[in-house]
Motif scaffolding. Structure first.
Motif, PDB file in Angstrom:
ATOM      1  N   ARG A 257       9.859   3.931  34.478  1.00  0.00           N
ATOM      2  CA  ARG A 257       9.066   3.382  35.575  1.00  0.00           C
ATOM      3  C   ARG A 257       8.609   4.509  36.507  1.00  0.00           C
ATOM      4  O   ARG A 257       9.173   5.603  36.510  1.00  0.00           O
ATOM      5  CB  ARG A 257       9.916   2.399  36.380  1.00  0.00           C
ATOM      6  CG  ARG A 257      10.260   1.127  35.644  1.00  0.00           C
ATOM      7  CD  ARG A 257       9.192   0.087  35.795  1.00  0.00           C
ATOM      8  NE  ARG A 257       9.573  -1.180  35.157  1.00  0.00           N
ATOM      9  CZ  ARG A 257       8.872  -2.298  35.271  1.00  0.00           C
ATOM     10  NH1 ARG A 257       7.773  -2.314  36.003  1.00  0.00           N
ATOM     11  NH2 ARG A 257       9.256  -3.396  34.648  1.00  0.00           N
TER      12      ARG A 257
ATOM     13  N   VAL B 138      11.024   5.637  42.196  1.00  0.00           N
ATOM     14  CA  VAL B 138      11.469   4.573  43.112  1.00  0.00           C
ATOM     15  C   VAL B 138      10.871   4.743  44.499  1.00  0.00           C
ATOM     16  O   VAL B 138      10.609   3.762  45.202  1.00  0.00           O
ATOM     17  CB  VAL B 138      13.014   4.568  43.187  1.00  0.00           C
ATOM     18  CG1 VAL B 138      13.493   3.580  44.249  1.00  0.00           C
ATOM     19  CG2 VAL B 138      13.617   4.222  41.840  1.00  0.00           C
TER      20      VAL B 138
ATOM     21  N   GLN C 159       7.902   2.555  45.152  1.00  0.00           N
ATOM     22  CA  GLN C 159       7.978   1.132  44.850  1.00  0.00           C
ATOM     23  C   GLN C 159       8.228   0.266  46.094  1.00  0.00           C
ATOM     24  O   GLN C 159       9.043   0.622  46.942  1.00  0.00           O
ATOM     25  CB  GLN C 159       9.084   0.868  43.825  1.00  0.00           C
ATOM     26  CG  GLN C 159       8.852   1.546  42.490  1.00  0.00           C
ATOM     27  CD  GLN C 159       9.953   1.232  41.485  1.00  0.00           C
ATOM     28  OE1 GLN C 159      10.780   0.351  41.708  1.00  0.00           O
ATOM     29  NE2 GLN C 159       9.944   1.950  40.373  1.00  0.00           N
TER      30      GLN C 159
ATOM     31  N   PRO D 217      12.119  -3.420  43.767  1.00  0.00           N
ATOM     32  CA  PRO D 217      12.980  -2.620  42.887  1.00  0.00           C
ATOM     33  C   PRO D 217      12.733  -2.920  41.410  1.00  0.00           C
ATOM     34  O   PRO D 217      13.023  -4.013  40.932  1.00  0.00           O
ATOM     35  CB  PRO D 217      14.392  -3.033  43.304  1.00  0.00           C
ATOM     36  CG  PRO D 217      14.237  -4.413  43.866  1.00  0.00           C
ATOM     37  CD  PRO D 217      12.880  -4.448  44.502  1.00  0.00           C
ATOM     38  N   GLU D 218      12.151  -1.974  40.695  1.00  0.00           N
ATOM     39  CA  GLU D 218      11.924  -2.096  39.258  1.00  0.00           C
ATOM     40  C   GLU D 218      12.376  -0.790  38.612  1.00  0.00           C
ATOM     41  O   GLU D 218      11.653   0.210  38.640  1.00  0.00           O
ATOM     42  CB  GLU D 218      10.448  -2.360  38.949  1.00  0.00           C
ATOM     43  CG  GLU D 218       9.924  -3.696  39.433  1.00  0.00           C
ATOM     44  CD  GLU D 218      10.321  -4.851  38.523  1.00  0.00           C
ATOM     45  OE1 GLU D 218      10.953  -4.593  37.492  1.00  0.00           O
ATOM     46  OE2 GLU D 218       9.987  -6.005  38.850  1.00  0.00           O
ATOM     47  N   LEU D 219      13.563  -0.799  38.038  1.00  0.00           N
ATOM     48  CA  LEU D 219      14.120   0.409  37.461  1.00  0.00           C
ATOM     49  C   LEU D 219      14.139   0.301  35.941  1.00  0.00           C
ATOM     50  O   LEU D 219      13.899  -0.769  35.371  1.00  0.00           O
ATOM     51  CB  LEU D 219      15.535   0.643  37.992  1.00  0.00           C
ATOM     52  CG  LEU D 219      15.679   0.683  39.520  1.00  0.00           C
ATOM     53  CD1 LEU D 219      17.133   0.824  39.907  1.00  0.00           C
ATOM     54  CD2 LEU D 219      14.847   1.818  40.102  1.00  0.00           C
TER      55      LEU D 219
ATOM     56  N   VAL E 183       5.123  -0.210  40.740  1.00  0.00           N
ATOM     57  CA  VAL E 183       6.076  -0.454  39.654  1.00  0.00           C
ATOM     58  C   VAL E 183       5.474  -0.196  38.270  1.00  0.00           C
ATOM     59  O   VAL E 183       6.181  -0.290  37.255  1.00  0.00           O
ATOM     60  CB  VAL E 183       6.617  -1.897  39.714  1.00  0.00           C
ATOM     61  CG1 VAL E 183       7.473  -2.073  40.964  1.00  0.00           C
ATOM     62  CG2 VAL E 183       5.494  -2.918  39.686  1.00  0.00           C
TER      63      VAL E 183
END
Length: 225
Positions: free
Chosen positions: A111, A114, A117, A120-122, A175
């Motif tokens: 992704r 962070v 972003q 939260p998109e990990l 993201v």
């Protein structure tokens, strides 16, 4: 039989092949750097109203929301006794979305950072975008249902606008990369195209006198076959 299958599915498969090729190219540092610069252009437009809209698009097309929409749509079509339409509509959404998930697992792209972003998109599931694939698959299904009616132009236009908005929202939220959005367009289009070609081939056999369902006599394609 194999030749017949290739005749039907060959064009969608060729289109689908573009997605993993694009994903592999996107994993290079040079491509990722270019993607990040395009991301920054979209993120520069951030404002409170746009952030609320992007969050709404994010929440409305999560996997649980997608499953719920598919189940409700299929159930309604079955209740009004349109089983063939229900099956085709179900497949229009699920095939492209599922193909997208398979390509996502194969490419394994990290992704965006962070720090960029807003949600939260990990993980390594950036390419292609699942949200865009689901949105586009639902738009195909809506266009399929509206095809042949006076509502088709409005439904098709609304679908295009929704897909564009979702694509921009994924970049806006930080993201996904632009290439992730492009990849999901290839996967969802290939999936829907394959379903429509198979449906049209089956309808053609039924019209020639073979046994089949009696409901929904008109073939609905929505894409060139």
């Amino acid at each position: 039989m194999i030749r017949r299958a290739l005749d039907i599915l060959g064009p969608p498969l060729l289109l689908l092949a573009v997605a993993p090729a694009l994903g592999l190219a996107a994993r290079t540092s040079e491509w990722t750097g270019a993607d990040l610069r395009l991301d920054e252009t979209v993120r520069a437009t951030r404002s409170a109203p746009l952030t609320e809209l992007a969050h709404a698009l994010h929440a409305a097309f999560t996997p649980p929301a997608g499953v719920t929409m598919i189940a409700l749509l299929t159930a309604v079509l079955l209740l009004v006794r349109r089983p063939r339409t229900a099956v085709v509509t179900f497949l229009l959404v699920t095939v492209g979305w599922t193909i997208n998930s398979v390509v996502k697992a194969l490419i394994d792209r990290p992704r965006p950072p962070v720090a960029f972003q807003l949600v939260p998109e990990l993980g390594h599931d950036s390419f292609p975008s699942g949200h865009v694939a689901l949105t586009m698959s639902l738009a195909f299904a809506a266009a399929y249902l509206a095809h042949g009616t006076r509502y088709f132009p409005v439904v098709a236009a609304a679908g295009v606008l929704l897909v564009v908005a979702q694509a921009l929202a994924r970049l806006y939220l930080g993201v996904h990369y632009p290439t992730d959005v492009a990849g999901s367009i290839f996967t969802s289009t290939a999936g829907a195209w394959a379903v429509l070609r198979l449906s049209a081939a089956r309808e053609s056999r039924r019209v020639r006198g073979r046994p089949g369902e009696k409901d929904d006599p008109r073939p609905v394609t929505g894409l060139p076959i």
